[in-house]
Scaffold this active site. Structure first.
Site, PDB file in Angstrom:
ATOM      1  N   LYS A   1      -6.357  -5.954   7.027  1.00  0.00           N
ATOM      2  CA  LYS A   1      -6.660  -4.575   6.619  1.00  0.00           C
ATOM      3  C   LYS A   1      -7.882  -4.127   7.396  1.00  0.00           C
ATOM      4  CE  LYS A   1      -5.156  -1.498   3.643  1.00  0.00           C
ATOM      5  NZ  LYS A   1      -3.790  -1.358   3.092  1.00  0.00           N
TER       6      LYS A   1
ATOM      7  N   ASP B   1      -2.933   4.026   5.841  1.00  0.00           N
ATOM      8  CA  ASP B   1      -3.342   3.810   4.441  1.00  0.00           C
ATOM      9  C   ASP B   1      -4.037   5.116   4.039  1.00  0.00           C
ATOM     10  OD1 ASP B   1      -3.539   1.545   2.298  1.00  0.00           O
ATOM     11  OD2 ASP B   1      -5.527   2.432   2.261  1.00  0.00           O
TER      12      ASP B   1
HETATM   13  P1  NDP Z   1      -3.033   9.306   1.187  1.00  0.00           P
HETATM   14  O1  NDP Z   1      -4.295   9.425   1.911  1.00  0.00           O
HETATM   15  O2  NDP Z   1      -1.792   9.869   1.763  1.00  0.00           O
HETATM   16  O3  NDP Z   1      -3.176   9.894  -0.283  1.00  0.00           O
HETATM   17  C1  NDP Z   1      -4.145   9.411  -1.144  1.00  0.00           C
HETATM   18  C2  NDP Z   1      -4.097  10.213  -2.417  1.00  0.00           C
HETATM   19  O4  NDP Z   1      -4.903   9.562  -3.392  1.00  0.00           O
HETATM   20  C3  NDP Z   1      -4.641  11.604  -2.251  1.00  0.00           C
HETATM   21  O5  NDP Z   1      -3.998  12.452  -3.163  1.00  0.00           O
HETATM   22  C4  NDP Z   1      -6.110  11.429  -2.622  1.00  0.00           C
HETATM   23  O6  NDP Z   1      -6.739  12.599  -3.094  1.00  0.00           O
HETATM   24  C5  NDP Z   1      -6.007  10.413  -3.728  1.00  0.00           C
HETATM   25  N1  NDP Z   1      -7.236   9.634  -3.777  1.00  0.00           N
HETATM   26  C6  NDP Z   1      -7.776   8.901  -2.778  1.00  0.00           C
HETATM   27  N2  NDP Z   1      -8.934   8.353  -3.158  1.00  0.00           N
HETATM   28  C7  NDP Z   1      -9.133   8.760  -4.418  1.00  0.00           C
HETATM   29  C8  NDP Z   1     -10.147   8.522  -5.361  1.00  0.00           C
HETATM   30  N3  NDP Z   1     -11.199   7.750  -5.067  1.00  0.00           N
HETATM   31  N4  NDP Z   1     -10.010   9.094  -6.600  1.00  0.00           N
HETATM   32  C9  NDP Z   1      -8.939   9.880  -6.892  1.00  0.00           C
HETATM   33  N5  NDP Z   1      -7.947  10.146  -6.035  1.00  0.00           N
HETATM   34  C10 NDP Z   1      -8.039   9.581  -4.824  1.00  0.00           C
HETATM   35  O7  NDP Z   1      -2.858   7.727   0.909  1.00  0.00           O
HETATM   36  P2  NDP Z   1      -1.530   6.919   0.541  1.00  0.00           P
HETATM   37  O8  NDP Z   1      -0.649   7.737  -0.322  1.00  0.00           O
HETATM   38  O9  NDP Z   1      -1.009   6.325   1.782  1.00  0.00           O
HETATM   39  O10 NDP Z   1      -2.151   5.706  -0.316  1.00  0.00           O
HETATM   40  C11 NDP Z   1      -2.275   5.754  -1.741  1.00  0.00           C
HETATM   41  C12 NDP Z   1      -2.390   4.341  -2.284  1.00  0.00           C
HETATM   42  O11 NDP Z   1      -1.211   3.597  -1.921  1.00  0.00           O
HETATM   43  C13 NDP Z   1      -3.555   3.520  -1.746  1.00  0.00           C
HETATM   44  O12 NDP Z   1      -3.976   2.629  -2.748  1.00  0.00           O
HETATM   45  C14 NDP Z   1      -2.927   2.724  -0.607  1.00  0.00           C
HETATM   46  O13 NDP Z   1      -3.657   1.553  -0.335  1.00  0.00           O
HETATM   47  C15 NDP Z   1      -1.582   2.414  -1.226  1.00  0.00           C
HETATM   48  N6  NDP Z   1      -0.492   2.065  -0.310  1.00  0.00           N
HETATM   49  C16 NDP Z   1      -0.156   2.860   0.749  1.00  0.00           C
HETATM   50  C17 NDP Z   1       0.888   2.519   1.561  1.00  0.00           C
HETATM   51  C18 NDP Z   1       1.335   3.391   2.681  1.00  0.00           C
HETATM   52  O14 NDP Z   1       2.317   3.015   3.348  1.00  0.00           O
HETATM   53  N7  NDP Z   1       0.727   4.522   2.947  1.00  0.00           N
HETATM   54  C19 NDP Z   1       1.630   1.272   1.360  1.00  0.00           C
HETATM   55  C20 NDP Z   1       1.266   0.555   0.180  1.00  0.00           C
HETATM   56  C21 NDP Z   1       0.218   0.941  -0.606  1.00  0.00           C
HETATM   57  P3  NDP Z   1      -7.808  13.366  -2.159  1.00  0.00           P
HETATM   58  O15 NDP Z   1      -6.976  14.064  -1.121  1.00  0.00           O
HETATM   59  O16 NDP Z   1      -8.521  14.273  -3.083  1.00  0.00           O
HETATM   60  O17 NDP Z   1      -8.697  12.309  -1.575  1.00  0.00           O
HETATM   61  O1  2IT Z   2      -1.119  -1.300   1.634  1.00  0.00           O
HETATM   62  C1  2IT Z   2      -0.158  -1.322   2.442  1.00  0.00           C
HETATM   63  O2  2IT Z   2       0.778  -2.110   2.306  1.00  0.00           O
HETATM   64  C2  2IT Z   2      -0.169  -0.368   3.548  1.00  0.00           C
HETATM   65  N1  2IT Z   2      -1.086   0.452   3.632  1.00  0.00           N
HETATM   66  C3  2IT Z   2       0.906  -0.394   4.589  1.00  0.00           C
HETATM   67  C4  2IT Z   2       0.619  -1.449   5.608  1.00  0.00           C
HETATM   68  C5  2IT Z   2       1.535  -1.466   6.792  1.00  0.00           C
HETATM   69  O3  2IT Z   2       1.252  -2.287   7.677  1.00  0.00           O
HETATM   70  O4  2IT Z   2       2.514  -0.726   6.863  1.00  0.00           O
END
Ligand code: NDP
Ligand code: 2IT
Length: 443
Positions: A125, A165
């Site tokens: 990461k 992420d």
């Molecule tokens: P994005 O940046 O696309 O979206 C994040 C969302 O979460 C936004 O709505 C943001 O709001 C909100 N957010 C972020 N930080 C905070 C906080 N401290 N408090 C409240 N709301 C918050 O990220 P993803 O959707 O990609 O990721 C979301 C979660 O999923 C994370 O935990 C990530 O690690 C996990 N994840 C992502 C994957 C991926 O493929 N993208 C895969 C597996 C897990 P705001 O815009 O106001 O910051």
């Molecule tokens: O938390 C996760 O699994 C991710 N942000 C996606 C990682 C990836 O390599 O696609």
């Protein structure tokens, strides 16, 4: 004292300043004890002591020039945690809260998640304490180019393959990829989540959210239920939340909420995904704009959605966003399933409370593994210079999520914790990595 307790105690002493990492490690190590009892050789080979220490931690300066001509300096990181079963693989988080503790927790989780996918990917990461919010495209590009100018020497398609992420989406991956290619003078599948015109995979954008909902359908089936007609509260309004909402509604559920760091939206007619995508993906605006476009939707500033009545909760925003108090509210309102779309969104106390109150709980490392799984499929497509159709990738995603469900639920049963997917996912993910580490000797 058991072996796992011993290592947890050592970690707490050594990394007292890394609470998120300790939390993630403790959750995993506690559930490994039955597997450790079955394999005494793991202790004599100091397997856990090696597992909790990243193979490599890279920290670096990221200087860039903002639109006012001023020089900004951020701190960049890459945690290369474990390469026993494949090249380091995991996303890059761009958020002001990023620090070593958060990235070590994410890298550690990634080891077991990637193992569960059945694909050959190690755990890693990275990211930076950079805030993409409110920055111009040029500023984002300047930051990404500077970040990659240092990172490129440590990564490669068979070494370490970063992805998106929080704060890192298609735009950022594009700038990072362009700079890597320029520095190496070579096109390679060094990043995943790429655009479709330059080696990205169909269905990668949708994969995490869709995968979490596929996982949920297996949980429901176990209880003899189906998704159609259920109400869901989702938090977050980013990549994971949007596509979880889309798939859940396609399968007949009603998604009542989404949220961001400013508050949450309750839409009694069900979240309109097209409007949400327009606000968040196209205009990069706030959720108040969603409410303006949907007359019956309500905005609850500064609050989280867990006080609403729902059958299913899907935290899809960030770590520790579902506290004990939230868990109590969910149970009081009759919620019976919690599926983690985000990484470690539920605190340890909240997880225990939910499990003790008959809520069927899916940990992120199993339920959100669809994103990295399709990243693995993107690597395969890049390696064979081919691209598969949306349906082909989606079918593979569905079968990977089914197999993760089966391995987590079988391991839970085999090791005496039937129905506990936290135990099952940790043990199933761990065993493959442990076997590979044992085979490779002390390294
Ligand atoms: P994005 O940046 O696309 O979206 C994040 C969302 O979460 C936004 O709505 C943001 O709001 C909100 N957010 C972020 N930080 C905070 C906080 N401290 N408090 C409240 N709301 C918050 O990220 P993803 O959707 O990609 O990721 C979301 C979660 O999923 C994370 O935990 C990530 O690690 C996990 N994840 C992502 C994957 C991926 O493929 N993208 C895969 C597996 C897990 P705001 O815009 O106001 O910051
Ligand atoms: O938390 C996760 O699994 C991710 N942000 C996606 C990682 C990836 O390599 O696609």
């Amino acid at each position: 004292m058991s072996y796992s307790s011993e290592v947890i105690a050592q970690l707490k002493e050594r990394y007292a300043d890394q609470p998120e990492f300790i939390q993630a490690a403790q959750e995993v190590l506690v559930s490994l004890q039955p597997a450790l009892d079955a394999h005494p050789e793991y202790q004599s080979q100091a397997l856990l002591e090696r597992l909790v220490e990243p193979e490599r931690v890279i920290m670096f300066r990221v200087p860039w020039v903002d639109d006012k001509g001023q020089i900004q300096v951020n701190r960049g990181y890459r945690i290369e945690f474990n390469s026993a079963i494949g090249p380091y693989k995991g996303g890059l988080r761009l958020h002001p809260s990023v620090n070593l503790s958060i990235l070590k927790f994410l890298g550690f989780e990634q080891i077991f998640k990637n193992s569960l996918t059945t694909l050959p990917m190690g755990g890693g990461k990275g990211g930076a304490d950079f805030d993409p919010k409110g920055k111009s495209d040029r500023e984002i590009m300047a930051f990404c180019q500077s970040f990659m100018t240092e990172l490129y020497r440590y990564i490669g398609p068979n070494t370490d393959v970063p992805a998106g992420d929080i704060g890192t989406g298609a735009r950022e991956i594009g700038y990072l990829f362009g700079q890597y290619k320029r520095l190496r003078n070579e096109w390679s599948g060094v990043l995943t989540g790429k655009g479709l015109s330059y080696g990205g995979s169909l269905a990668r954008t949708e994969a995490t959210g869709y995968g979490a909902v596929y996982f949920l359908t297996h949980m429901l089936a176990e209880k003899g239920e189906e998704l159609a007609g259920k109400t869901i509260c989702i938090s977050g309004a980013g990549n994971v939340a949007i596509y979880a909402a889309q798939k859940a509604q396609q399968l007949g559920a009603c998604v009542l909420t989404v949220s961001d760091s400013s508050g949450y939206v309750y839409d009694p007619d069900g979240i309109d995904v097209a409007t949400l995508k327009n606000v968040k993906e196209v205009r990069r605006a706030r959720l108040t704009d969603y409410v303006a476009a949907r007359p019956r939707a309500m905005y609850h500033e500064t609050q989280r959605p867990w006080g609403e009545k729902c059958d299913i909760a899907m935290p899809c925003a960030t770590q520790n966003e579902l506290s004990l108090e939230s868990a109590q509210a969910l149970v009081a309102h009759g919620c019976r399933y919690v599926v983690e779309g985000a990484n470690m969104p539920t605190t340890l106390e909240a997880t225990t409370y939910l499990q003790e109150h008959d809520v069927f709980f899916a940990p992120g490392k199993a339920a959100n593994a669809g994103g990295v799984a399709v990243s693995g499929l993107e690597m395969s497509q890049n390696a064979e210079h081919l691209s598969w159709s949306f349906d082909e990738v989606d079918q593979r995603l569905q079968s990977i999520m089914a197999s993760i469900y089966t391995s987590a639920s079988t391991a839970a049963k085999d090791y005496g914790h039937e129905g506990n997917l936290v135990f099952g996912a940790n043990i199933a993910g761990f065993l493959k990595v442990a076997e590979a580490m044992m085979a490779q000797g002390v390294c």
